[in-house]
Design a protein around this motif. Sequence first.
Motif, short mmCIF file in Angstrom:
data_model
loop_
_atom_site.label_atom_id
_atom_site.label_comp_id
_atom_site.label_asym_id
_atom_site.label_seq_id
_atom_site.Cartn_x
_atom_site.Cartn_y
_atom_site.Cartn_z
N TRP A 103 -14.75 -43.58 -108.50
CA TRP A 103 -15.14 -42.35 -109.51
C TRP A 103 -15.92 -41.65 -108.43
CZ3 TRP A 103 -11.63 -42.71 -112.64
CH2 TRP A 103 -11.36 -43.68 -113.27
N GLU A 104 -17.05 -42.35 -107.52
CA GLU A 104 -17.61 -41.71 -106.70
C GLU A 104 -16.57 -40.67 -105.63
OE1 GLU A 104 -20.55 -45.33 -106.08
OE2 GLU A 104 -20.12 -43.98 -104.40
N LEU A 105 -15.55 -41.26 -105.27
CA LEU A 105 -14.62 -40.74 -104.54
C LEU A 105 -14.47 -39.42 -104.83
CD1 LEU A 105 -13.85 -42.00 -101.69
CD2 LEU A 105 -11.66 -42.24 -102.93
N LEU A 106 -14.04 -39.57 -106.08
CA LEU A 106 -13.41 -38.13 -106.97
C LEU A 106 -14.39 -37.13 -106.78
CD1 LEU A 106 -11.50 -39.67 -109.63
CD2 LEU A 106 -10.62 -39.12 -107.48
N HIS A 107 -15.74 -37.33 -106.51
CA HIS A 107 -16.58 -36.07 -106.37
C HIS A 107 -17.08 -35.87 -104.96
CE1 HIS A 107 -17.44 -37.59 -110.57
NE2 HIS A 107 -17.45 -36.24 -110.81
N GLU A 108 -16.30 -36.58 -103.81
CA GLU A 108 -16.62 -36.01 -102.61
C GLU A 108 -15.72 -35.11 -102.02
OE1 GLU A 108 -16.61 -39.82 -100.44
OE2 GLU A 108 -18.18 -40.80 -101.68
N ALA A 109 -16.31 -34.28 -101.43
CA ALA A 109 -15.26 -33.07 -100.68
C ALA A 109 -14.09 -33.51 -99.69
CB ALA A 109 -16.35 -31.94 -100.38
N VAL A 110 -14.89 -34.56 -99.06
CA VAL A 110 -14.18 -35.37 -97.91
C VAL A 110 -12.82 -35.61 -98.31
CG1 VAL A 110 -13.92 -36.79 -95.96
CG2 VAL A 110 -16.07 -35.67 -96.75
N PHE A 111 -12.82 -36.42 -99.55
CA PHE A 111 -11.67 -37.00 -100.26
C PHE A 111 -10.82 -35.80 -100.46
CE2 PHE A 111 -9.47 -37.67 -104.16
CZ PHE A 111 -8.78 -38.75 -103.67
N TRP A 112 -11.15 -34.94 -101.21
CA TRP A 112 -10.49 -34.00 -101.50
C TRP A 112 -9.54 -33.12 -100.26
CZ3 TRP A 112 -8.33 -34.27 -106.08
CH2 TRP A 112 -8.94 -34.62 -107.10
N ARG A 113 -10.33 -33.10 -99.26
CA ARG A 113 -10.02 -32.43 -98.04
C ARG A 113 -8.82 -33.29 -97.32
NH1 ARG A 113 -14.88 -31.21 -95.49
NH2 ARG A 113 -14.51 -33.05 -93.99
N VAL A 114 -9.11 -34.57 -97.33
CA VAL A 114 -8.04 -35.62 -96.76
C VAL A 114 -6.79 -35.58 -97.64
CG1 VAL A 114 -7.47 -37.80 -96.60
CG2 VAL A 114 -9.60 -37.01 -95.93
N LEU A 115 -7.08 -35.54 -99.25
CA LEU A 115 -5.87 -35.56 -99.92
C LEU A 115 -5.16 -34.21 -99.67
CD1 LEU A 115 -4.45 -36.92 -102.42
CD2 LEU A 115 -5.70 -35.61 -103.79
N TRP A 116 -5.65 -33.13 -99.79
CA TRP A 116 -5.05 -32.13 -99.56
C TRP A 116 -4.39 -31.73 -98.14
CZ3 TRP A 116 -2.61 -28.03 -100.89
CH2 TRP A 116 -2.44 -26.59 -100.33
#
Lengths: 543, 329
Positions: A49-62
Amino acid sequence: MDTDRLTLMTLRRLAWPVVVLVPVAFLGIFFLWPVTNILVKGFVGGRLWELLHEAVFWRVLWFTVWQAAASTALALVLALPGAHLLARFHFRGRSLLRALATVPFVMPTVVVAGAFIALFEQFGLNDGAFRMRHTVWALLAAHVFFNLAIVLRTVGSYWEGLDGRVEEQARLLGARPGQVFLRVTLPRLAPAVASAASVVFLFCFTSFGVILLLGGPTRATLETEIWRHAVWRGDMASASALAVVQLGAVMSLVLVSNFLQRRRGGREQTRLDSRPMPSRRLLGANLGLLLVALGLPVLVLVERSLATGNGYSFDNYRALTVRVTLLPVSALTALGNSVLFAVVATALAVLVGGFASLVVVYGRRSLSHFFDFGLMLPLGVSAVTLGFGMLVALDAPPMDFRSWRWLVPVAHALIGIPFVLRTVVPTLRRIDPKVRESAALLGASPFQVGRLVDFPLAGRALAVGAAFAFAVSIGEFGATSFLPRHPDRLTAPLALFRLLGTPGDLLRGQAMALAVLLMVLTGLAVLVIEGRPSGRGVVRGDF
Amino acid sequence: MLRLERVSVRFGQNQVLNQVDLTVASGEVLVLLGPSGCGKSTLLRTIAGLETPAAGQVFWEEQNLTAVAAHQRGFGMMFQDHALFGHLSVAANVAFGLRIAGWGVGQRQQKVAELLELVGLVGFEGRSVETLSGGEAQRVALARSLAPDPRLLMLDEPLASLDRALRGRLVNDLGQLLRGLGQSAIYVTHDYGEAFALADRIAVMDGGRIARCGRPVEVWADPQTEAVARSIGHQNILSLDNQGHCVLGRLGGQAGLVLVRSDGLRLAPSGVGARVVGSVFSQGRYDLQVEVGGQLLQLSAVEPVGLGDSVYLAWPDDAVVPLVASADG
């Protein structure tokens, strides 16, 4: 004959539990337990759940999504003209093109990365205005190289099966060639294009070795992030959370891909009596493009492996016998490990996959479905997730396999089993019961029927499955890179990865030589697969 | 008017069409008849612009079409297996040519409705073409070919894949429809029954050439060559010896082939003796097979005859026509 039948039944009663339990135990311990472990670690720790709030994660996913999408689009656009050529024309060099299209299957990911590094160095693209290395273009180029062949084969063979008169009809109704393609050909090809695209997308989505070696330190995908967190930073919580995301994504992609492949099923009757010769220009442009795209990286790789400071020699190959400081053992020893592991992995895959195939084909309905689904699951998990799962799950008693030498081939076998199943099950199912009955009517005992009918037919499929398992194992990098390292467990792809990761001419030459040897070994396995009729079609998009 | 001048087509070493001359007048239905492999489909494809002739010219009125691309010729074609667009609905199939021609949605819908009514498929607009029966698919293909109002419609064995009863009905429908529209058409078939039912003129092909071309009665009465005679269903072909004799007596002055047309040959109170070896009742008459001196002949009779009966044959002089033997016998 009666005694024979009696023996057979006794044997069956004794053997059947073994046939059922071996795959169950293997899959349970080495696959389901690690995956469950990831899920538990990922969900329970709350890191997800923390991960889902991190910009880095979304950048990586994108980045993971868009590089896969871009690679897929490029591969489609570049391969469609060639698919058209293969499907609709007769020309000299047709078989050469077909042969070329198998080349990428011969190359493990790390070898492809090596080939592109060689290519960039050869043409001065490592730096300067046209720098390719460590740019996204390098990734896309390597992915396109890999996947051109998948599109070429999937779409090309489907196209060949389409009746060309439908296009002629459209022309006679007044459609210009461009209109014919957009309004008629493309919609008709849609099932094959969608199926090829889904496979290519999945492949690029889970690409690992290529991204690590060509993308440079700043380009991270879900796969490389799992690896970085787990192996470099020891942050198992983050790695687990990422792996849960990856697991969900890959499973959904596999489901979509399977759905699209099933839709591809129905074919039209083809009626091409006279396939025309293509115009010289069309042929030249297409063949040239594909020759460059498919052949050049391989040629440069081979050339680099033979090049020494002055002229060509086998010095780089000879140097493989000497240990360099970077590696715990010589590259040749690593290659020996790889071959040994591949042999063990193949044996395991054939044993477990063979047993599982028997259960799928001859077992009770529910058991058959369970096995069919369960043993295919490793296809729905990326290699990195699998390796990571083994790393976190098999490190504590009662299942402490960290120091177990054969964990590597076990991981490889898991990836190979679905291939064995895919080749053996359809063959066993295809054996017409009438063939068995006629053999029996001709006086063959049940044993003889098995020996003379089932085994010769299924044996061929088993050989193809084994070749797949071997090819997968010899080039496997993603899962292996997670497993506990020990000098005598270093595989050739891992050694190649380390050699490629460091600059320096001496090691580069060795790296190229090692890459060529790996390519040759995989190539031999692919030759076995392509040489067998039942192997064709399976190779298309699954590697 | 379509005009072909000495059109030749080669596939590699194979001469598929050999100096073909042909005309199709406005509003005329020309039937191309011949066995499979005689080049009739290739001739059609060459006229359509789908094959390029090695030599010769194709004209429409005074316009030379030889170098004009298929999509610019304004000719329509119906293929044997219909070649429907599987990804489109019935309406979209029929409207395809109109869309390409830039018609608006409203006009298209109206035209499609008219055409579907013409071919007897009212209400089929939204159906998927995958769900159609063979006869329905054939009608959709016809409507689609007619939609852009082609100056020439070509039909390549359009009924070959249908069963016999349906074929008989559709041949009549098709003939009425083409005549009603005044549509110029070339119809390819290997079935002489279809050919006689439809044709204003018949062109019989043999080995890449047009062996005989004319009105159906003319071609029937005087096929001129053995191959043509066989293509249109003649069976009573006899060979003459050096004195012009055969089993039916002296039918000529020298060695060669003659045809004794079955519509002239009849049972008579006296004449050449023969024995009945076969009798099939068909449509109110008896199709007989008789044997004369080891030779089998066909004729039809109104009255039944017993198998093995002895009968006498007679014929008018104009039922005997000399034929040129075909090279392959």
